[in-house]
Design an enzyme around this catalytic site. Structure first.
Site, PDB file in Angstrom:
ATOM      1  N   LYS A 223      29.953  31.360  43.656  1.00  0.00           N
ATOM      2  CA  LYS A 223      29.610  32.783  43.718  1.00  0.00           C
ATOM      3  C   LYS A 223      30.656  33.605  42.986  1.00  0.00           C
ATOM      4  O   LYS A 223      31.805  33.651  43.390  1.00  0.00           O
ATOM      5  CB  LYS A 223      29.517  33.269  45.156  1.00  0.00           C
ATOM      6  CG  LYS A 223      29.010  34.699  45.241  1.00  0.00           C
ATOM      7  CD  LYS A 223      29.251  35.345  46.586  1.00  0.00           C
ATOM      8  CE  LYS A 223      30.584  35.996  46.710  1.00  0.00           C
ATOM      9  NZ  LYS A 223      30.795  37.194  45.861  1.00  0.00           N
TER      10      LYS A 223
ATOM     11  N   CYS B 251      46.965  38.087  40.898  1.00  0.00           N
ATOM     12  CA  CYS B 251      47.544  37.693  42.182  1.00  0.00           C
ATOM     13  C   CYS B 251      49.008  37.316  42.031  1.00  0.00           C
ATOM     14  O   CYS B 251      49.798  37.510  42.938  1.00  0.00           O
ATOM     15  CB  CYS B 251      46.750  36.554  42.791  1.00  0.00           C
ATOM     16  SG  CYS B 251      46.472  35.212  41.632  1.00  0.00           S
TER      17      CYS B 251
ATOM     18  N   GLU C 150      43.577  30.289  47.099  1.00  0.00           N
ATOM     19  CA  GLU C 150      44.531  30.950  46.200  1.00  0.00           C
ATOM     20  C   GLU C 150      44.510  32.417  46.583  1.00  0.00           C
ATOM     21  O   GLU C 150      43.527  33.116  46.308  1.00  0.00           O
ATOM     22  CB  GLU C 150      44.087  30.810  44.734  1.00  0.00           C
ATOM     23  CG  GLU C 150      44.065  29.398  44.211  1.00  0.00           C
ATOM     24  CD  GLU C 150      45.446  28.848  43.935  1.00  0.00           C
ATOM     25  OE1 GLU C 150      46.440  29.573  44.129  1.00  0.00           O
ATOM     26  OE2 GLU C 150      45.528  27.683  43.536  1.00  0.00           O
TER      27      GLU C 150
ATOM     28  N   GLY D 223      41.150  34.883  46.223  1.00  0.00           N
ATOM     29  CA  GLY D 223      40.942  36.269  46.608  1.00  0.00           C
ATOM     30  C   GLY D 223      42.082  36.738  47.491  1.00  0.00           C
ATOM     31  O   GLY D 223      43.191  36.205  47.417  1.00  0.00           O
ATOM     32  N   SER D 224      41.789  37.683  48.357  1.00  0.00           N
ATOM     33  CA  SER D 224      42.860  38.282  49.147  1.00  0.00           C
ATOM     34  C   SER D 224      43.271  37.372  50.305  1.00  0.00           C
ATOM     35  O   SER D 224      42.492  36.557  50.793  1.00  0.00           O
ATOM     36  CB  SER D 224      42.398  39.628  49.707  1.00  0.00           C
ATOM     37  OG  SER D 224      41.411  39.414  50.693  1.00  0.00           O
ATOM     38  N   THR D 225      44.508  37.544  50.749  1.00  0.00           N
ATOM     39  CA  THR D 225      45.004  36.788  51.902  1.00  0.00           C
ATOM     40  C   THR D 225      44.187  37.117  53.142  1.00  0.00           C
ATOM     41  O   THR D 225      43.894  36.254  53.964  1.00  0.00           O
ATOM     42  CB  THR D 225      46.497  37.085  52.120  1.00  0.00           C
ATOM     43  OG1 THR D 225      47.227  36.550  51.004  1.00  0.00           O
ATOM     44  CG2 THR D 225      47.028  36.456  53.391  1.00  0.00           C
ATOM     45  N   GLU D 226      43.788  38.370  53.240  1.00  0.00           N
ATOM     46  CA  GLU D 226      42.999  38.813  54.401  1.00  0.00           C
ATOM     47  C   GLU D 226      41.718  37.979  54.539  1.00  0.00           C
ATOM     48  O   GLU D 226      41.406  37.453  55.606  1.00  0.00           O
ATOM     49  CB  GLU D 226      42.676  40.294  54.199  1.00  0.00           C
ATOM     50  CG  GLU D 226      41.999  40.951  55.358  1.00  0.00           C
ATOM     51  CD  GLU D 226      41.468  42.341  54.984  1.00  0.00           C
ATOM     52  OE1 GLU D 226      41.736  42.814  53.853  1.00  0.00           O
ATOM     53  OE2 GLU D 226      40.767  42.921  55.822  1.00  0.00           O
ATOM     54  N   ILE D 227      40.974  37.860  53.428  1.00  0.00           N
ATOM     55  CA  ILE D 227      39.729  37.090  53.478  1.00  0.00           C
ATOM     56  C   ILE D 227      40.041  35.597  53.608  1.00  0.00           C
ATOM     57  O   ILE D 227      39.328  34.858  54.294  1.00  0.00           O
ATOM     58  CB  ILE D 227      38.878  37.340  52.213  1.00  0.00           C
ATOM     59  CG1 ILE D 227      38.582  38.836  52.037  1.00  0.00           C
ATOM     60  CG2 ILE D 227      37.571  36.544  52.266  1.00  0.00           C
ATOM     61  CD1 ILE D 227      37.715  39.454  53.095  1.00  0.00           C
ATOM     62  N   GLY D 228      41.117  35.160  52.964  1.00  0.00           N
ATOM     63  CA  GLY D 228      41.508  33.752  53.064  1.00  0.00           C
ATOM     64  C   GLY D 228      41.694  33.320  54.510  1.00  0.00           C
ATOM     65  O   GLY D 228      41.262  32.242  54.918  1.00  0.00           O
TER      66      GLY D 228
ATOM     67  N   GLU E 107      50.292  43.798  48.866  1.00  0.00           N
ATOM     68  CA  GLU E 107      49.795  43.618  47.510  1.00  0.00           C
ATOM     69  C   GLU E 107      48.917  44.815  47.121  1.00  0.00           C
ATOM     70  O   GLU E 107      47.957  45.135  47.798  1.00  0.00           O
ATOM     71  CB  GLU E 107      48.966  42.329  47.443  1.00  0.00           C
ATOM     72  CG  GLU E 107      48.460  42.047  46.050  1.00  0.00           C
ATOM     73  CD  GLU E 107      47.693  40.729  45.982  1.00  0.00           C
ATOM     74  OE1 GLU E 107      46.852  40.482  46.871  1.00  0.00           O
ATOM     75  OE2 GLU E 107      47.942  39.969  45.039  1.00  0.00           O
TER      76      GLU E 107
END
Lengths: 512, 287
Positions: A215, A323, A289, A267-272, A420
Site C-alpha cells: 500500500k 526519517c 523503519e 513511517g512514524s514511530t507512533e504508527i509503528g 520529529e
C-alpha cells in the site's frame, strides 16, 4: 559572467551534487545579485497519468469493492492529478488471497535464478521509464526534480538490480542455514520517497521468494501504480505483486489480515508502535523503519565549508521529509558563531519553488496536513523560547511551501529538539567536549542516523562507536545505496533494509 | 556423637554485582519433586526489576566497550569456574528432582555451551558485518553492536543449562541483561550468580531475579529502558504480553523454546543475532 563565478567556487566533490551557488559567505550576496536563474522546468507533456486508478490485484486493474475513490493532488499547485481507489478490508482480502495463490502456485515453484531474472527485468524497466517516473514523483509528492531524477528513481532501479542478483545466491548469505520464504508480505510505505520505498520493500521480498501486497501512501500513490504497469509489461506472474491503495484504514486491514505472514512498515514511530502492538501474539514477522531526530556533530577541526554543505544536505534534502534527516545540529562552541553565519548565508542561496524546475533546491511540502504540522512546530518552538530564523525571498502563491528554518537558543528538553518535525527545520545546540556531544546526540528516544564532521579520523571512530544509531555518516550525509544496510536503533525501528542484512526480514532460517 | 546439623543456604538475588534480598522482604517456598521444602526464594517485585535494569544500564557502556577478546575470556572464565563447582551444581539439580546422570550431563553441557559462545565474541563482527561496495565514492561498512539491555525469561526445564544457553549469546553480543529465573526451579540460576561473581563479569552485566512470573514479566517487558526480550517460556499469554509490552518502545522480542536443551542446535550464532544492531558507517573517499 557565470563561468567566471564558477571558477571561484570551492570544489565540492564530497557532499553530493555540486550546488550552483557558493557556500563562501563573503561572496554569497554578490552572487545572488549577479546570478539570477531563468526558469528551467522539466516538461510534463510526455508523461501519462490516468484520470482514475483502480487497485492492481492479480495482474489486473480491479475496481474497489465499495466503489470509493480518493484524490491525489500536486502539492506545488494544489491541482488534482488523479483519482485512485480507496481500499477496504474486502479489497485487501482479495489481494491477499491472490498473493497467497501466486505464492503457492507460481512464485515459490520458480528457481531462484528465474525469479532473479524477473527482478532484473523490473530494474531495467524502471531505468527505461526513469524520466517519466521522476516527473510523476515530483508532481505527486512535491520533491525537486533534481532529487527524483538523480536520487529516487536511479536508486529504486539499483535496488531491484541488487536484490535480483541475490535470488539464486541465498545459500551464501546465511552460512549453515537454509533460507525459505515467509509467504505473503504486507508492506506499507510512506510518502517521502514513494518509488524508492516501494523498491526497498518489494525487491528483497521477491528475491527471497515471497509475494507482496503493498500500500503506497494516500498522498503519493502514482509511482506505485506506474510500477504496477511495469510489472505487467515485465510479464511478472499475476499476483506476485499487488498494489492496494488507500489511507490508514487500508493499511490497518493489511496489518490485521490473518493470512499475511510478514509486515514491513516505514513511517512514524507512533504508527509503528500501534502496528507492533496489534500483531502481538499472531506470530507475524515484522520490520519497522520509523522516525528519527538525527544529530549532526560538528567539531572545531571540521572543514567548515564542507560541513555547511553537509548540514544543508542533511536537513533540507527533500524538504526535510526524511526519517534520517539531520535535524539537530550540535556544534562545538568555538566555531558556532562562524558556522551559523555561513549556514545562514548558504541558506539564502537555496532556491525554493516549482519542484519540476531543474534549479529548484527545495520543493513543496508534501501535503496540507504535513504543512500544518510543520507550522504548528514552528509555533511550538517560538513558544518554547527558541529564536527562529528563516530565509528571506518570496514563496510561490499556491501550493505548500516552507522556508528553510533554524532554531537557536533551544534546550535538550524542548519539544522541537525531542520530536520529529519532518520538515526543513533545524535546531542548533552547542557543546564543549566530545562527551557532551555524545550525551546530547543520544538523548532522544530515536536512533536512526547521525552525522559527524571532523578532520580527525580517530575522532570519527571514537564518537561513531558511542552514538546509538543505525547509520553514521562521517563528513557526508544522506547517502544511500542498495548494498548498505539501513535501519534504526531504539525507537527508530527494528530490522534492516538494504544489503545482505536486508534479506533477513524476509526469510525463515532452518539448520542445514 | 550427634549428627552434624547441616547449614542451609539463604538464596538471594543478584543485582549490580551484589546479593541483596528482594526489597519486598518476601519469599516463596521452593520444593523438590516430592513436595519437601528446599529453600525460600526471593519473591522479587517491580522495584527489584527497576533496580536490576538500572544496574544493567550502568554497566552497559563498560561491557560493550570491552574488547571482544576480553569478553570472550570472561565468558571462558565463567566456564572455568563452573567446571570447578560441578559437584555443587549437580547436587543442586538433583535436589530439584533431576536424576544424577542427567544432572551431570546438564552441568557439563552448560560448561561446554559457555566455551562455545566464548569463542564467538570476536567472530560475530566478521560473520555478521560487511563491507558494502556502494556505487558512490565512499568507504562503507556495517558492524554489529549490542541492542542494549535484554530481559531474559528463563523456562522451568533444565534450569541451569537453559539459563546459560540464553545468557551466553546475549552476553556474547555485548548486551547486559536481567534474568527472571525459572519460577519452579530458580535455585540453580540463583547459585549460578555466585559463579558469575567469581568470574570477572563486571557487576550489573548479569542480574538475576526470582519470583512469580505473573508479577515480574509485565514489569520487565514494559520497562522503557529495556531494549530486548528473550523469552523461553512457551506460554501463549506470556508471548502476547511480551510482544504487546514490547511495542511501548520498539523492543526486540524473540521467543526461543527448546524441546531438549542438551541438543547442539542451541549452539548457534543465529541466537546471538536477534540482539545485535547493525550500524552502517559512511565516509567519503577523496584526496
Amino acid at each position: 559572467m557565470a563561468d567566471k563565478l564558477k571558477e571561484t567556487m570551492p570544489s565540492n566533490d564530497v557532499n553530493g551534487t555540486p550546488k550552483p551557488s557558493s557556500p563562501n559567505a563573503d561572496t554569497a550576496e554578490q552572487i545572488t545579485m549577479l546570478w539570477e536563474y531563468s526558469p528551467a522546468p522539466e516538461s510534463s507533456e510526455h508523461i501519462s497519468i490516468s484520470d482514475k486508478y483502480h487497485h492492481f490485484i492479480g495482474g489486473e486493474w480491479v475496481h474497489p469493492e465499495k466503489g470509493r475513490y480518493m484524490t491525489t493532488i500536486n502539492p506545488a499547485t494544489e491541482n488534482k492529478l488523479a483519482e485512485f481507489a480507496e481500499g477496504t478490508s474486502e479489497d485487501v482480502k482479495r489481494a491477499v488471497k491472490v498473493a497467497r495463490k501466486a505464492y503457492e502456485k507460481s512464485w515459490s515453484n520458480l528457481s531462484g535464478k528465474e525469479r532473479g531474472k524477473y527482478i532484473f527485468r523490473l530494474a531495467r524497466m524502471i531505468q527505461e521509464k526513469a524520466r517519466e517516473l521522476a516527473i510523476i514523483e515530483s508532481m505527486d509528492g512535491g520533491k525537486p526534480i533534481r532529487e527524483s531524477r538523480d536520487v529516487d528513481v536511479p536508486l529504486a532501479a539499483a535496488h531491484f538490480f541488487y536484490y535480483a542478483g541475490w535470488a539464486d545466491k541465498l545459500g551464501y548469505a546465511f552460512p549453515g542455514r537454509k533460507a525459505d520464504p515467509l509467504g505473503v508480505c504486507g508492506q506499507i510505505i510512506p510518502w517521502n520517497f514513494p518509488l524508492l520505498m516501494l523498491a526497498w520493500k518489494i525487491a528483497p521480498a521477491l528475491a527471497t521468494g515471497n509475494t507482496v501486497v503493498l500500500k503506497p501512501a494516500e498522498t503519493t500513490p502514482l509511482t506505485a501504480l506506474k510500477f504496477a504497469e511495469i510489472c505487467m509489461d515485465a510479464g511478472l506472474p499475476d499476483g506476485v505483486v499487488n498494489i492496494v491503495t488507500g489511507a490508514g484504514q487500508t493499511g490497518a486491514a493489511i496489518v490485521n489480515h490473518p493470512d499475511v505472514d510478514k509486515i514491513a512498515f516505514t513511517g512514524s514511530t507512533e504508527i509503528g508502535k500501534i502496528i507492533q502492538k496489534s500483531i502481538a501474539g499472531t506470530g507475524k514477522k515484522f520490520t519497522l523503519e520509523l522516525g528519527g531526530k538525527g544529530p549532526l556533530i560538528i567539531f572545531e577541526d571540521a572543514p567548515i565549508d564542507q560541513a555547511v554543505e553537509g548540514i544543508i544536505n542533511a536537513i533540507f534534502f527533500n524538504q526535510g521529509h526524511v526519517c534520517c534527516a539531520g535535524s539537530r545540529l550540535l556544534v562545538q562552541e568555538g566555531i558556532s558563531e562562524k558556522l551559523i553565519k555561513k549556514l545562514k548565508d548558504r541558506m539564502e542561496t537555496l532556491i525554493i519553488g516549482d519542484p519540476l524546475d531543474k534549479n529548484t533546491d527545495i520543493g513543496a511540502i508534501n501535503s496540507r496536513s504535513q504543512y500544518e504540522r510543520i507550522m504548528k512546530y514552528l509555533e511550538t518552538g517560538k513558544n518554547e523560547g527558541a529564536e527562529m530564523y528563516q530565509t528571506s525571498g518570496s514563496l510561490p502563491e499556491n501550493g505548500y511551501f516552507c522556508r528553510p528554518t533554524l532554531f537557536t537558543g533551544v534546550s535538550q528538553s524542548n519539544r522541537i529538539v525531542q520530536e520529529e518535525i519532518f520538515g526543513p527545520v533545524l535546531t542548533i545546540q552547542t557543546f564543549r567536549t566530545p562527551d557532551e556531544a555524545i550525551e546530547k546526540a543520544n538523548n532522544t528516544p530515536y536512533g536512526l542516523a547521525s552525522g559527524i564532521w571532523t578532520d580527525k579520523g580517530s575522532k570519527i571512530f571514537k564518537t561513531g562507536q558511542k552514538i546509538r544509531s543505525g547509520v553514521m555518516w562521517a563528513n557526508t550525509y544522506n547517502k544511500f545505496d542498495p548494498t548498505a544496510p539501513f535501519g534504526g536503533y531504539k525507537e527508530s525501528g527494528l530490522g534492516r533494509e538494504g544489503g545482505l542484512h536486508g534479506l533477513y526480514p524476509y526469510v525463515n532460517l532452518t539448520p542445514v | 556423637m550427634t549428627d552434624r546439623i547441616e547449614v542451609l543456604k539463604t538464596y538471594k538475588t543478584y543485582i549490580g554485582g551484589k546479593f541483596p534480598r528482594s526489597e519486598s522482604e518476601r519469599t516463596y517456598p521452593v520444593s523438590d519433586s516430592k513436595g519437601n521444602l528446599i529453600a525460600n526464594a526471593c519473591r522479587c517485585t517491580r522495584k527489584d526489576v527497576r533496580e536490576a535494569v538500572v544496574a544493567a544500564r550502568a554497566s552497559f557502556d563498560g561491557w560493550q566497550g570491552r574488547s571482544a577478546y576480553n569478553r570472550g575470556q570472561i565468558i571462558y572464565r565463567i566456564a572455568e569456574i563452573l567446571e570447578g563447582r560441578k559437584s555443587q551444581f549437580t547436587e543442586e539439580l538433583e535436589r530439584t528432582g533431576t536424576k544424577t546422570k542427567n544432572a551431570v550431563t546438564e552441568v557439563e553441557s552448560a560448561i561446554d555451551r559457555l566455551i562455545y559462545y566464548s569463542g564467538w565474541t570476536d567472530k560475530i563482527s566478521q560473520v555478521f558485518g560487511t563491507i558494502n561496495p556502494v556505487a558512490s565514492s565512499h568507504f562503507n561498512f556495517s558492524v554489529p553492536e549490542p541492542s542494549g539491555i535484554v530481559g531474559i525469561i528463563a523456562p522451568d526445564d533444565s534450569p541451569l543449562l537453559s539459563t546459560i544457553s540464553l545468557l551466553a549469546p546475549v552476553l556474547c553480543g555485548g548486551n547486559t541483561c536481567v534474568i527472571i529465573a525459572s519460577e519452579k526451579n530458580p535455585l540453580p540460576a540463583v547459585s549460578f550468580s555466585e559463579v558469575l561473581h567469581a568470574s570477572d563479569v563486571p557487576g550489573g552485566v548479569v542480574n538475576i531475579l526470582s519470583g512469580y512470573r505473573n508479577e515480574l514479566v509485565d514489569s520487565l517487558t514494559s520497562h522503557m529502558d529495556v531494549n530486548g526480550i528473550l523469552n523461553a517460556v512457551n506460554d501463549e499469554n506470556i508471548v502476547k504480553l511480551t510482544e504487546e509490552n514490547g511495542s511501548i518502545n520498539i523492543k526486540r522480542v524473540y521467543h526461543y523454546t527448546a524441546e531438549n536443551w542438551l541438543d547442539e542446535i542451541h549452539e548457534s550464532p543465529y541466537i546471538i543475532h536477534p540482539f545485535l544492531e547493525i550500524k552502517t558507517t559512511w565516509h567519503p573517499v577523496s584526496s
